[in-house]
Design a protein around this motif. Structure first.
Motif, short mmCIF file in Angstrom:
data_model
loop_
_atom_site.label_atom_id
_atom_site.label_comp_id
_atom_site.label_asym_id
_atom_site.label_seq_id
_atom_site.Cartn_x
_atom_site.Cartn_y
_atom_site.Cartn_z
N TRP A 1 6.57 3.80 0.57
CA TRP A 1 5.89 2.56 -0.03
C TRP A 1 6.06 2.42 -1.32
CZ3 TRP A 1 3.43 -0.16 3.34
CH2 TRP A 1 2.99 0.55 4.38
N ILE A 2 6.18 1.34 -1.68
CA ILE A 2 6.81 0.77 -3.00
C ILE A 2 5.81 1.17 -4.06
CG2 ILE A 2 5.69 -1.31 -3.02
CD1 ILE A 2 9.03 -0.43 -4.71
N SER A 3 4.27 1.44 -3.67
CA SER A 3 3.45 1.83 -4.53
C SER A 3 3.44 3.21 -4.92
CB SER A 3 1.85 1.54 -3.78
OG SER A 3 1.97 2.67 -2.85
N GLY A 4 4.22 4.00 -4.26
CA GLY A 4 4.34 5.39 -4.54
C GLY A 4 3.72 6.41 -3.46
N GLU A 5 2.72 5.87 -2.80
CA GLU A 5 1.95 6.59 -1.90
C GLU A 5 2.70 7.18 -0.83
OE1 GLU A 5 -2.02 4.67 -0.76
OE2 GLU A 5 -1.61 3.30 -2.37
N THR A 6 2.08 8.38 -0.21
CA THR A 6 3.11 8.95 0.88
C THR A 6 2.88 8.45 2.11
OG1 THR A 6 2.51 11.09 -0.48
CG2 THR A 6 3.15 11.11 1.86
N PRO A 7 3.89 8.05 2.61
CA PRO A 7 3.86 7.35 4.16
C PRO A 7 3.11 8.12 5.12
CG PRO A 7 6.00 7.27 3.10
CD PRO A 7 5.36 8.34 2.29
N ASN A 8 2.17 7.73 5.81
CA ASN A 8 1.58 8.81 6.62
C ASN A 8 1.27 8.01 8.07
OD1 ASN A 8 -0.82 7.34 5.87
ND2 ASN A 8 -1.70 9.12 5.04
N TYR A 9 1.69 6.70 7.91
CA TYR A 9 1.37 5.67 9.04
C TYR A 9 2.34 4.89 9.22
CZ TYR A 9 -0.55 2.17 11.70
OH TYR A 9 -0.98 0.94 12.67
N SER A 10 2.73 4.38 10.31
CA SER A 10 3.78 3.14 10.27
C SER A 10 3.54 2.50 11.75
CB SER A 10 5.28 3.48 10.33
OG SER A 10 5.82 4.20 11.42
N HIS B 1 0.92 -4.10 -5.94
CA HIS B 1 2.18 -3.92 -5.25
C HIS B 1 1.95 -4.82 -3.92
CE1 HIS B 1 4.30 -1.32 -7.83
NE2 HIS B 1 3.17 -0.47 -7.94
N LEU B 2 3.09 -5.03 -3.28
CA LEU B 2 2.76 -5.45 -1.69
C LEU B 2 2.03 -4.27 -1.14
CD1 LEU B 2 6.40 -6.77 -1.13
CD2 LEU B 2 4.26 -8.18 -1.14
N ALA B 3 1.36 -4.58 -0.17
CA ALA B 3 0.36 -3.71 0.57
C ALA B 3 0.71 -2.48 0.91
CB ALA B 3 -0.37 -4.51 1.41
N THR B 4 -0.01 -1.33 0.68
CA THR B 4 0.27 -0.22 1.68
C THR B 4 -0.65 0.04 2.64
OG1 THR B 4 0.95 0.86 -0.55
CG2 THR B 4 0.28 2.39 1.06
N ILE B 5 -0.21 0.22 3.70
CA ILE B 5 -1.08 0.49 5.04
C ILE B 5 -1.07 1.85 5.51
CG2 ILE B 5 -1.47 -0.65 7.29
CD1 ILE B 5 0.16 -2.90 6.59
N ASN B 6 -2.16 2.49 5.21
CA ASN B 6 -2.48 3.99 5.56
C ASN B 6 -2.81 4.45 6.73
OD1 ASN B 6 -2.20 4.79 2.58
ND2 ASN B 6 -3.67 3.51 2.43
N ASP B 7 -3.38 3.29 7.79
CA ASP B 7 -3.70 3.88 9.06
C ASP B 7 -3.86 2.62 9.89
OD1 ASP B 7 -6.47 2.62 8.65
OD2 ASP B 7 -6.92 4.33 7.58
N GLY B 8 -3.83 2.81 11.18
CA GLY B 8 -4.10 1.72 12.20
C GLY B 8 -5.15 1.05 12.18
N SER B 9 -6.63 1.33 11.44
CA SER B 9 -7.56 0.42 11.29
C SER B 9 -7.44 -0.54 10.22
CB SER B 9 -8.79 1.25 11.03
OG SER B 9 -8.81 1.95 9.91
N GLU B 10 -6.79 -0.05 9.12
CA GLU B 10 -6.30 -1.03 8.27
C GLU B 10 -5.31 -2.06 8.34
OE1 GLU B 10 -4.82 -0.64 3.48
OE2 GLU B 10 -4.67 0.82 4.77
N ASN B 11 -4.35 -1.58 9.29
CA ASN B 11 -3.36 -2.48 9.78
C ASN B 11 -4.04 -3.70 10.70
OD1 ASN B 11 -0.51 -3.15 10.21
ND2 ASN B 11 -0.63 -2.17 12.25
N VAL B 12 -4.87 -3.36 11.54
CA VAL B 12 -5.57 -4.15 12.44
C VAL B 12 -6.12 -5.17 11.59
CG1 VAL B 12 -6.94 -4.70 14.40
CG2 VAL B 12 -5.31 -2.86 14.62
N TRP B 13 -6.93 -4.69 10.47
CA TRP B 13 -7.99 -5.21 9.89
C TRP B 13 -7.12 -6.32 9.06
CZ3 TRP B 13 -8.29 -6.28 4.51
CH2 TRP B 13 -9.31 -6.86 4.03
N LEU B 14 -5.96 -5.94 8.52
CA LEU B 14 -5.35 -6.92 7.77
C LEU B 14 -4.83 -8.21 8.45
CD1 LEU B 14 -3.00 -4.83 5.48
CD2 LEU B 14 -4.39 -6.62 4.80
N SER B 15 -4.24 -7.83 9.75
CA SER B 15 -3.98 -8.79 10.87
C SER B 15 -5.01 -9.67 11.12
CB SER B 15 -3.27 -8.34 11.94
OG SER B 15 -1.92 -7.67 11.70
N GLU B 16 -6.17 -9.21 11.39
CA GLU B 16 -7.24 -9.97 11.63
C GLU B 16 -7.86 -10.77 10.39
OE1 GLU B 16 -10.34 -7.11 13.21
OE2 GLU B 16 -9.37 -7.16 14.98
#
Length: 183
Positions: A101-110, A60-75
């Motif tokens: 999240w379109i993946s069905g995962e529970t949102p815990n970060y934005s 699916h389009l990416a599910t971003i679960n936390d700040g470190s994943e978010n920054v890592w994707l941008s980098e």
């Protein structure tokens, strides 16, 4: 091969009406792996098209679960987003204000930018392969979306927006995430 070879050419008019061009070197974008997820840029000027292409890859389009994943994707994929945004799998299309999240995962970060999400409704610049900068955007040729903005893209600055599904600023496509399993 996943990913795509991209060379950016940006054309615009300066304040005097003279054409200006910016060129980038060609380079391969994606795929990149983090943990058990493989990420790559998929085509899709619209959120729906990008999600469909991500599903074709088994994710699916990416599910971003936390700040470190978010920054890592941008980098890791920021080069693809230097001048715009890429779609992620965050949407409130089912119920306004309830982001899922379109993946069905529970949102815990934005990580929405200040002032977003704002569910703007009205005229906005759409993706158009014949788009030629200033006249298209500034002279009233943009589309109108009365239902507001329901889809999230992320930028190279790690901040998210809420946009209409075919907003022109998301010309990078989307970030697909597929789960990698080993034997």
């Amino acid at each position: 091969m996943l990913g795509k070879l991209i060379r950016g050419i940006v054309a615009y008019w300066d304040f005097r009406g003279n054409p200006e061009y910016i060129y980038t070197d060609s380079q391969r974008i994606g795929p990149v792996v983090r943990g058990n997820s493989l990420y790559t840029i998929v085509d899709g000027p619209s959120w729906t098209q990008a999600e469909s292409n991500a599903v074709r890859l088994g994710g699916h389009l990416a599910t971003i679960n936390d700040g470190s994943e978010n920054v890592w994707l941008s980098e890791s994929l920021g080069t693809a987003m230097d001048k715009g945004y890429a779609w992620i799998g965050y949407t409130d299309q089912i119920e306004e204000g309830t982001w899922r999240w379109i993946s069905g995962e529970t949102p815990n970060y934005s990580n929405f930018a200040p002032g977003a999400p704002n569910n703007y409704s009205g005229q906005y610049p759409t993706y158009d392969p014949t788009y030629n900068a200033t006249p298209y955007y500034y002279f009233g040729n943009q589309a109108t979306n009365s239902s507001g903005e329901d889809f999230a893209p992320t930028g190279s600055n790690s901040l998210w927006q809420d946009y209409s599904p075919d907003h022109r600023d998301v010309y990078s496509g989307g970030i697909a995430e597929s789960i990698v399993t080993g034997k």
